[in-house]
Structures are given as structure tokens and as C-alpha cells.
Design a protein around this motif. Structure first.
Motif, short mmCIF file in Angstrom:
data_model
loop_
_atom_site.label_atom_id
_atom_site.label_comp_id
_atom_site.label_asym_id
_atom_site.label_seq_id
_atom_site.Cartn_x
_atom_site.Cartn_y
_atom_site.Cartn_z
N GLY A 164 0.91 -1.22 -0.06
CA GLY A 164 -0.04 -0.01 0.11
C GLY A 164 0.97 1.17 -0.23
N SER A 165 0.18 2.49 -0.39
CA SER A 165 0.81 3.67 -0.69
C SER A 165 0.13 4.58 0.33
N SER A 166 0.77 5.18 1.36
CA SER A 166 0.04 6.10 2.52
C SER A 166 -0.04 7.62 2.07
N GLU A 167 -1.11 8.24 2.34
CA GLU A 167 -1.15 9.74 2.15
C GLU A 167 0.07 10.29 2.80
N GLU A 168 0.52 9.79 3.98
CA GLU A 168 1.50 10.53 4.85
C GLU A 168 2.96 10.52 4.09
N SER A 169 3.02 9.29 3.40
CA SER A 169 4.49 8.88 2.67
C SER A 169 4.61 10.11 1.59
N LEU A 170 3.26 10.24 0.70
CA LEU A 170 3.07 10.92 -0.17
C LEU A 170 3.34 12.72 0.24
N LYS A 171 2.81 13.02 1.22
CA LYS A 171 2.88 14.15 1.71
C LYS A 171 4.25 14.64 2.00
N LYS A 172 4.90 13.73 2.76
CA LYS A 172 6.16 13.82 3.20
C LYS A 172 7.30 14.25 2.05
N THR A 173 7.03 13.43 1.00
CA THR A 173 7.88 13.50 -0.16
C THR A 173 7.59 14.95 -0.98
N TRP A 174 6.26 15.25 -0.98
CA TRP A 174 6.03 16.69 -1.62
C TRP A 174 6.27 17.95 -0.78
N GLU A 175 6.56 17.67 0.39
CA GLU A 175 7.27 18.68 1.16
C GLU A 175 8.54 19.15 0.73
N LYS A 176 9.16 18.42 0.12
CA LYS A 176 10.67 18.42 -0.21
C LYS A 176 10.79 18.45 -1.72
N PHE A 177 9.82 17.91 -2.59
CA PHE A 177 9.98 17.92 -3.87
C PHE A 177 8.71 18.34 -4.67
N ASP A 178 8.87 18.82 -5.87
CA ASP A 178 7.57 19.25 -6.77
C ASP A 178 6.98 17.91 -7.13
N ALA A 179 7.80 16.90 -7.77
CA ALA A 179 7.40 15.58 -8.52
C ALA A 179 7.99 14.46 -7.59
N ALA A 180 7.25 13.53 -7.68
CA ALA A 180 7.73 12.21 -7.05
C ALA A 180 7.06 10.97 -7.94
N SER A 181 7.77 9.85 -7.87
CA SER A 181 7.21 8.77 -8.44
C SER A 181 6.73 7.54 -7.59
N ILE A 182 5.89 6.77 -7.97
CA ILE A 182 5.48 5.72 -7.20
C ILE A 182 5.05 4.43 -8.22
N VAL A 183 5.47 3.39 -7.74
CA VAL A 183 5.20 1.90 -8.46
C VAL A 183 3.94 1.25 -7.63
N VAL A 184 2.79 1.07 -8.62
CA VAL A 184 1.53 0.49 -8.24
C VAL A 184 1.01 -0.54 -9.11
N ASP A 185 0.26 -1.28 -8.78
CA ASP A 185 -0.63 -2.27 -9.63
C ASP A 185 -1.65 -1.16 -10.43
N THR A 186 -2.30 -1.62 -11.34
CA THR A 186 -3.25 -0.99 -11.99
C THR A 186 -4.53 -0.46 -11.21
N ALA A 187 -4.91 -1.10 -10.19
CA ALA A 187 -5.87 -0.67 -9.35
C ALA A 187 -5.52 0.62 -8.64
N GLY A 188 -4.15 0.51 -8.14
CA GLY A 188 -3.65 1.70 -7.39
C GLY A 188 -3.54 2.80 -8.29
N ALA A 189 -3.19 2.72 -9.68
CA ALA A 189 -2.99 3.67 -10.72
C ALA A 189 -4.35 4.32 -10.79
N ILE A 190 -5.52 3.77 -10.90
CA ILE A 190 -6.90 4.07 -11.05
C ILE A 190 -6.97 4.93 -9.91
N SER A 191 -6.86 4.58 -8.47
CA SER A 191 -6.81 5.34 -7.53
C SER A 191 -6.23 6.82 -7.55
#
Length: 185
Positions: free
Chosen positions: A75-102
Motif C-alpha cells: 500500500g501507499s500512504s497519504e503520509e508518505s506522499l505528503k512527506k515527499t511533496w514537502e521536499k520535491f515538486d514531483a515524485a514517482s510511485i510504483v503501483v498495480d493498475t488498481a492503485g493507478a486508478i485510485s
């Protein structure tokens, strides 16, 4: 500038992690660290490759998406994404297609989805090369999730970039084109 999340999706063995690493090494676009209950592979580190969780600790996070796959939770958490966005304008994430839809539903144009595809024979060869044991490999390639992730889901048709990853150099060139089109870096 809007924050962007580059969502890399496709079946196991299509090169998602390789492309995420390419984005980090070439463009300094970090990957959002995701969570899993699976055991680390050789050389993987907690807090770097994944947050390795127990089943109990896994359930305590706030997820944008989570899935059980081959007996383990990811799973990918909102906390982890927000923490990354605090320091960077872009980030990447590897997910399955169901995750990509979300991600596409939640972040719209700020979620740049790249669907990687490879023919079935190449995928199974790659999974063998990375050391998956035969029993696990067969379980994985026969799973509904694996079969689902071999093609772009209807929810993402026309809303993602499809790249065939048969040749890594060509794939990198195509990823560069996507970044340019999306005005990332």
C-alpha cells in the motif's frame, strides 16, 4: 507549480522499479516509499525500498491504495506522499493498475500515469532472473491481479501513457518525452 505524482504501473516484471530508479538517478525525482508485509529481498532496506510492516502495523496507516498480492499486503500512504511533496515538486510511485486508478481519481491531472507493458515471455524471464522461486513465480503469473495488470484498465484508457518496455533505452527516451509533455523537470 502543481505537485506531480508519476504513477508507474503494469504487471510484475515489466520494469516499473527500473523506471522509478531511472527517474531518481536522472531527474532527481524520488519515489514515494510504499508499505508491504512481504519479507525484504536481499539488499532491500526498511525506509528506503519499502516500509516493511507486520500485518498489525500495516493496518495503522492511511492508504490511498492497498492490495493483497501473493499473500502479502502492499500500500501507499497519504503520509508518505505528503512527506515527499514537502521536499520535491514531483515524485514517482510504483503501483498495480488498481492503485493507478485510485491515484488518477484522487489527483486528476497531477497524477501522470505511465503503463509499462512487455510480452508474457519476457515478463516471466525477468521474474525468474530476479530470483523469484518457481512456486512463487507460478502463483504470481497465474493470479488474477497479474492477468489484470497485463492490460490498461478501462478507467485509464486515454488517461495514461502506454510504453512498451522491450528495450530499456527506448523506454527511457519515451519516459523523457512524457516528462517534457507534462512539463516535469
Amino acid at each position: 507549480m502543481d505537485k506531480k505524482i508519476i504513477v508507474i504501473t503494469g504487471a510484475s516484471g515489466t520494469g516499473k522499479t527500473t523506471i522509478s530508479k531511472y527517474l531518481k538517478d536522472t531527474y532527481h525525482i524520488p519515489s514515494v516509499i510504499t508499505h508491504t508485509t512481504r519479507l525484504p529481498r536481499e539488499g532491500e532496506k526498511n525506509g528506503v525500498d519499502y516500509y516493511f510492516e507486520t500485518k498489525n502495523s500495516f493496518l495503522k496507516n492511511h492508504y490511498l491504495e492497498k492490495v493483497e498480492y501473493s499473500g502479502n499486503w502492499y500500500g501507499s500512504s497519504e503520509e508518505s506522499l505528503k512527506k515527499t511533496w514537502e521536499k520535491f515538486d514531483a515524485a514517482s510511485i510504483v503501483v498495480d493498475t488498481a492503485g493507478a486508478i485510485s491515484y488518477k481519481k484522487k489527483y486528476g491531472k497531477n497524477a501522470v500515469v505511465i503503463f509499462l507493458e512487455v510480452d508474457f515471455e519476457t515478463v516471466t524471464d525477468r521474474l525468474k532472473q530476479r530470483g523469484d522461486e518457481t512456486k512463487r513465480l507460478l502463483s504470481r503469473i497465474n493470479s488474477d491481479e497479474f492477468k489484470r495488470d497485463l492490460q490498461i484498465p478501462r478507467e485509464l484508457v486515454g488517461k495514461c501513457y502506454k510504453i512498451s518496455n522491450k528495450n530499456l533505452e527506448n523506454t527511457k527516451e519515451n519516459v523523457n518525452k512524457v516528462l517534457k509533455l507534462e512539463k516535469i523537470k
